[in-house]
Design a protein around this motif. Sequence first.
Motif, PDB file in Angstrom:
ATOM      1  N   THR A 120      60.023  86.539 -59.886  1.00 16.04           N
ATOM      2  CA  THR A 120      59.426  87.853 -59.814  1.00 16.04           C
ATOM      3  C   THR A 120      59.537  88.551 -61.175  1.00 16.04           C
ATOM      4  OG1 THR A 120      61.493  89.040 -59.280  1.00 16.04           O
ATOM      5  CG2 THR A 120      60.284  88.076 -57.441  1.00 16.04           C
ATOM      6  N   TRP A 121      59.127  89.844 -61.170  1.00 12.44           N
ATOM      7  CA  TRP A 121      59.372  90.681 -62.342  1.00 12.44           C
ATOM      8  C   TRP A 121      60.795  91.247 -62.320  1.00 12.44           C
ATOM      9  CZ3 TRP A 121      56.899  91.598 -66.825  1.00 12.44           C
ATOM     10  CH2 TRP A 121      57.355  92.677 -67.603  1.00 12.44           C
ATOM     11  N   ASN A 122      61.303  91.586 -61.118  1.00 14.87           N
ATOM     12  CA  ASN A 122      62.519  92.393 -61.086  1.00 14.87           C
ATOM     13  C   ASN A 122      63.432  92.166 -59.889  1.00 14.87           C
ATOM     14  OD1 ASN A 122      60.670  93.551 -59.272  1.00 14.87           O
ATOM     15  ND2 ASN A 122      61.521  95.603 -59.536  1.00 14.87           N
ATOM     16  N   ASP A 123      63.436  90.978 -59.301  1.00 14.93           N
ATOM     17  CA  ASP A 123      64.388  90.746 -58.208  1.00 14.93           C
ATOM     18  C   ASP A 123      65.714  90.305 -58.819  1.00 14.93           C
ATOM     19  OD1 ASP A 123      65.855  90.212 -55.991  1.00 14.93           O
ATOM     20  OD2 ASP A 123      64.288  89.107 -54.945  1.00 14.93           O
ATOM     21  N   TRP A 124      66.512  91.307 -59.184  1.00 13.17           N
ATOM     22  CA  TRP A 124      67.797  91.039 -59.827  1.00 13.17           C
ATOM     23  C   TRP A 124      68.764  90.361 -58.871  1.00 13.17           C
ATOM     24  CZ3 TRP A 124      66.779  96.744 -60.441  1.00 13.17           C
ATOM     25  CH2 TRP A 124      65.903  96.973 -61.497  1.00 13.17           C
ATOM     26  N   SER A 125      68.671  90.654 -57.581  1.00 11.51           N
ATOM     27  CA  SER A 125      69.630  90.105 -56.626  1.00 11.51           C
ATOM     28  C   SER A 125      69.532  88.589 -56.530  1.00 11.51           C
ATOM     29  CB  SER A 125      69.428  90.732 -55.249  1.00 11.51           C
ATOM     30  OG  SER A 125      68.228  90.290 -54.650  1.00 11.51           O
ATOM     31  N   GLU A 126      68.345  88.022 -56.846  1.00 14.52           N
ATOM     32  CA  GLU A 126      68.160  86.569 -56.768  1.00 14.52           C
ATOM     33  C   GLU A 126      67.944  85.941 -58.142  1.00 14.52           C
ATOM     34  OE1 GLU A 126      65.181  85.679 -53.829  1.00 14.52           O
ATOM     35  OE2 GLU A 126      66.421  86.465 -52.191  1.00 14.52           O
ATOM     36  N   SER A 127      68.213  86.691 -59.212  1.00 12.32           N
ATOM     37  CA  SER A 127      68.130  86.187 -60.601  1.00 12.32           C
ATOM     38  C   SER A 127      66.736  85.741 -60.994  1.00 12.32           C
ATOM     39  CB  SER A 127      69.107  85.009 -60.821  1.00 12.32           C
ATOM     40  OG  SER A 127      70.398  85.328 -60.409  1.00 12.32           O
ATOM     41  N   SER A 128      65.721  86.175 -60.252  1.00 11.92           N
ATOM     42  CA  SER A 128      64.367  85.654 -60.473  1.00 11.92           C
ATOM     43  C   SER A 128      63.495  86.671 -61.206  1.00 11.92           C
ATOM     44  CB  SER A 128      63.719  85.257 -59.146  1.00 11.92           C
ATOM     45  OG  SER A 128      63.590  86.383 -58.291  1.00 11.92           O
ATOM     46  N   TYR A 129      64.009  87.232 -62.282  1.00 10.80           N
ATOM     47  CA  TYR A 129      63.295  88.294 -62.988  1.00 10.80           C
ATOM     48  C   TYR A 129      62.906  87.854 -64.399  1.00 10.80           C
ATOM     49  CZ  TYR A 129      68.083  88.925 -64.779  1.00 10.80           C
ATOM     50  OH  TYR A 129      69.330  88.712 -65.320  1.00 10.80           O
ATOM     51  N   ILE A 130      61.705  88.295 -64.836  1.00 13.64           N
ATOM     52  CA  ILE A 130      61.341  88.148 -66.243  1.00 13.64           C
ATOM     53  C   ILE A 130      61.287  89.507 -66.927  1.00 13.64           C
ATOM     54  CG2 ILE A 130      60.040  86.020 -65.814  1.00 13.64           C
ATOM     55  CD1 ILE A 130      57.477  87.712 -66.418  1.00 13.64           C
ATOM     56  N   GLY A 131      61.418  90.571 -66.139  1.00 15.92           N
ATOM     57  CA  GLY A 131      61.489  91.910 -66.705  1.00 15.92           C
ATOM     58  C   GLY A 131      62.889  92.202 -67.206  1.00 15.92           C
ATOM     59  N   ALA A 146      49.541  80.088 -56.829  1.00  9.90           N
ATOM     60  CA  ALA A 146      50.821  79.390 -56.932  1.00  9.90           C
ATOM     61  C   ALA A 146      51.892  80.334 -57.445  1.00  9.90           C
ATOM     62  CB  ALA A 146      50.686  78.188 -57.866  1.00  9.90           C
ATOM     63  N   GLY A 147      53.038  80.325 -56.788  1.00  9.54           N
ATOM     64  CA  GLY A 147      54.179  81.089 -57.256  1.00  9.54           C
ATOM     65  C   GLY A 147      55.025  80.275 -58.211  1.00  9.54           C
ATOM     66  N   ILE A 148      55.541  80.930 -59.245  1.00  6.65           N
ATOM     67  CA  ILE A 148      56.411  80.259 -60.204  1.00  6.65           C
ATOM     68  C   ILE A 148      57.563  81.191 -60.542  1.00  6.65           C
ATOM     69  CG2 ILE A 148      55.021  81.022 -62.190  1.00  6.65           C
ATOM     70  CD1 ILE A 148      55.769  78.347 -63.539  1.00  6.65           C
ATOM     71  N   ALA A 149      58.778  80.666 -60.572  1.00  4.26           N
ATOM     72  CA  ALA A 149      59.971  81.491 -60.770  1.00  4.26           C
ATOM     73  C   ALA A 149      60.680  81.109 -62.061  1.00  4.26           C
ATOM     74  CB  ALA A 149      60.937  81.322 -59.599  1.00  4.26           C
ATOM     75  N   PRO A 150      61.252  82.098 -62.771  1.00  6.50           N
ATOM     76  CA  PRO A 150      62.032  81.781 -63.957  1.00  6.50           C
ATOM     77  C   PRO A 150      63.387  81.170 -63.625  1.00  6.50           C
ATOM     78  CG  PRO A 150      62.124  84.135 -63.531  1.00  6.50           C
ATOM     79  CD  PRO A 150      61.147  83.548 -62.550  1.00  6.50           C
ATOM     80  N   TRP A 151      63.951  81.579 -62.478  1.00  2.00           N
ATOM     81  CA  TRP A 151      65.280  81.119 -62.081  1.00  2.00           C
ATOM     82  C   TRP A 151      65.517  81.567 -60.653  1.00  2.00           C
ATOM     83  CZ3 TRP A 151      67.676  77.551 -64.639  1.00  2.00           C
ATOM     84  CH2 TRP A 151      69.013  77.244 -64.357  1.00  2.00           C
ATOM     85  N   PHE A 152      66.508  80.970 -59.981  1.00  2.00           N
ATOM     86  CA  PHE A 152      66.956  81.446 -58.675  1.00  2.00           C
ATOM     87  C   PHE A 152      68.460  81.229 -58.551  1.00  2.00           C
ATOM     88  CE2 PHE A 152      62.600  81.195 -56.644  1.00  2.00           C
ATOM     89  CZ  PHE A 152      62.593  82.510 -56.203  1.00  2.00           C
ATOM     90  N   SER A 211      64.770  87.777 -71.461  1.00  2.00           N
ATOM     91  CA  SER A 211      63.683  88.126 -72.376  1.00  2.00           C
ATOM     92  C   SER A 211      62.937  86.899 -72.876  1.00  2.00           C
ATOM     93  CB  SER A 211      64.215  88.936 -73.565  1.00  2.00           C
ATOM     94  OG  SER A 211      65.209  88.200 -74.273  1.00  2.00           O
ATOM     95  N   ALA A 212      63.628  85.769 -73.004  1.00  2.00           N
ATOM     96  CA  ALA A 212      62.957  84.549 -73.473  1.00  2.00           C
ATOM     97  C   ALA A 212      61.911  84.078 -72.472  1.00  2.00           C
ATOM     98  CB  ALA A 212      63.982  83.450 -73.725  1.00  2.00           C
ATOM     99  N   PHE A 213      62.214  84.169 -71.177  1.00  2.00           N
ATOM    100  CA  PHE A 213      61.232  83.757 -70.172  1.00  2.00           C
ATOM    101  C   PHE A 213      59.976  84.614 -70.271  1.00  2.00           C
ATOM    102  CE2 PHE A 213      65.095  82.373 -67.540  1.00  2.00           C
ATOM    103  CZ  PHE A 213      64.991  81.058 -67.963  1.00  2.00           C
ATOM    104  N   ARG A 214      60.170  85.912 -70.480  1.00  2.86           N
ATOM    105  CA  ARG A 214      59.008  86.794 -70.617  1.00  2.86           C
ATOM    106  C   ARG A 214      58.212  86.452 -71.884  1.00  2.86           C
ATOM    107  NH1 ARG A 214      61.568  91.126 -70.354  1.00  2.86           N
ATOM    108  NH2 ARG A 214      61.560  91.893 -72.494  1.00  2.86           N
ATOM    109  N   ALA A 215      58.906  86.204 -72.983  1.00  8.68           N
ATOM    110  CA  ALA A 215      58.218  85.879 -74.239  1.00  8.68           C
ATOM    111  C   ALA A 215      57.441  84.565 -74.124  1.00  8.68           C
ATOM    112  CB  ALA A 215      59.231  85.802 -75.381  1.00  8.68           C
ATOM    113  N   MET A 216      58.037  83.559 -73.500  1.00 12.03           N
ATOM    114  CA  MET A 216      57.343  82.273 -73.321  1.00 12.03           C
ATOM    115  C   MET A 216      56.077  82.430 -72.493  1.00 12.03           C
ATOM    116  SD  MET A 216      60.422  79.761 -72.120  1.00 12.03           S
ATOM    117  CE  MET A 216      62.090  79.995 -72.722  1.00 12.03           C
ATOM    118  N   THR A 217      56.133  83.358 -71.535  1.00  8.48           N
ATOM    119  CA  THR A 217      55.027  83.547 -70.602  1.00  8.48           C
ATOM    120  C   THR A 217      53.709  83.804 -71.318  1.00  8.48           C
ATOM    121  OG1 THR A 217      56.496  84.330 -68.849  1.00  8.48           O
ATOM    122  CG2 THR A 217      54.200  85.021 -68.719  1.00  8.48           C
TER     123      THR A 217
END
Length: 401
Positions: free
Chosen positions: A235-246, A191-197, A266-272
């Motif tokens: 994702t970890w680093n798709d900055w163009s789509e705001s979907s990064y936790i890195g 399953a894919g899960i995104a922090p934001w888009f 950084s909060a999304f990464r910490a919660m992870t």
Amino acid sequence: MAERTSSTPLVFAHYVLIMQPKDGDYSKDIKLAKQVGIDAFAVNYGGWDVDWTQHEAQLNRFYKTAEQLDFRLFLSIDTTSVKDPSMIINLSNAYASSPAQLTMNGALVLSSFQTDPPAWDWQTDVLDRINSHVLLLSGTLSDDAAALFSNDIPGAGPFTWVHPSATAVKEHSTDVALASERDRTGKLWMAGIAPWFFTHLSLDKNWAHAQDDKIFVDRWASLLTLKPDFIEIVTWNDWSESSYIGPPGRSTPGTSDVYWASATHSAFRAMTKAFIKAFKAGRAYVTVDEADEGVYMFYRRQPAGAVGTSDPLPLPSDAESFKDKVFVVSLLSRPAGITLVSGDSPPVSWAAPAGLEKTSHTWGYGAQVLQARRGNKVIADKVGAAILAQLDMYDGNVVAV
């Protein structure tokens, strides 16, 4: 790192290779991923405006860095740009023996990002021609659970991306159906899960996501109950789509400056870290050790309907789903007191329980201040970027601190 089995719950993060770290040093990202319990990066191979010679050199450097840090990688073939199946075969054969290559039950792991099925047949054109056993988790945007788990599905099972424009209710309904089909067929489900888009690049790439604040925390809580075999953070680093936790980054190939990606997630990464611990333990709920507790907030920096003063583009699609709220997430070992001062709004205080809690609060313009205490212990003391009535350019990304 020991050999994995397909029955081991694992968590991956999708790493977009064309979006390079500023100094070309992958070690920083790997170390951050290991800190929160991520098992491997799914390396998105391909993308727009790719220099394939440079791309292959970047992949080689990534694998060498992962080998040095005892971390795992696997290829996620971007079928929107990779059109020649021999490229997949050659890369798979080249890295099959790398200590950094993720394997399960003696098979190398391979995945894909797909908006539509590729022109090739995965079995006859790819898998049968790789010199190793392969566990393929092929990507899909389909929400047809029965079809995805049918007998003619390529590989071991589907990798289901976050569905575009699906509401949180619809996404959950799809996940329930996928879990049911997985149980019925015995196939695997990632399953894919995104922090934001959010993206705002052009008239044809100008969108938000209908799940808004429920896309990450609420979905993690839901997936803990449904127990997919694997979870991939996209994702970890798709900055163009705001979907990064890195870490944030604004430079992407073939596009203008993605100004919105300077915001920290950084909060999304910490919660992870807490969600991964619960997932790997097989728990349907989150428990928090005192050493891991934290209180976080996320919010957009402008009202949903405020077009930028210098912005040539209209509001993004699904902007009407945005809520003008500050969302506070607490992960606590024991109850604690929380106070939020949202700009020019009066302070709001409440007692948060042990475990996971997510609350929403009407915002005020100005800096965002979040504090959490238990007796004399300070759990959080944060000041976030100001919310403004209007920006020069529309920004639908969130600050997550």
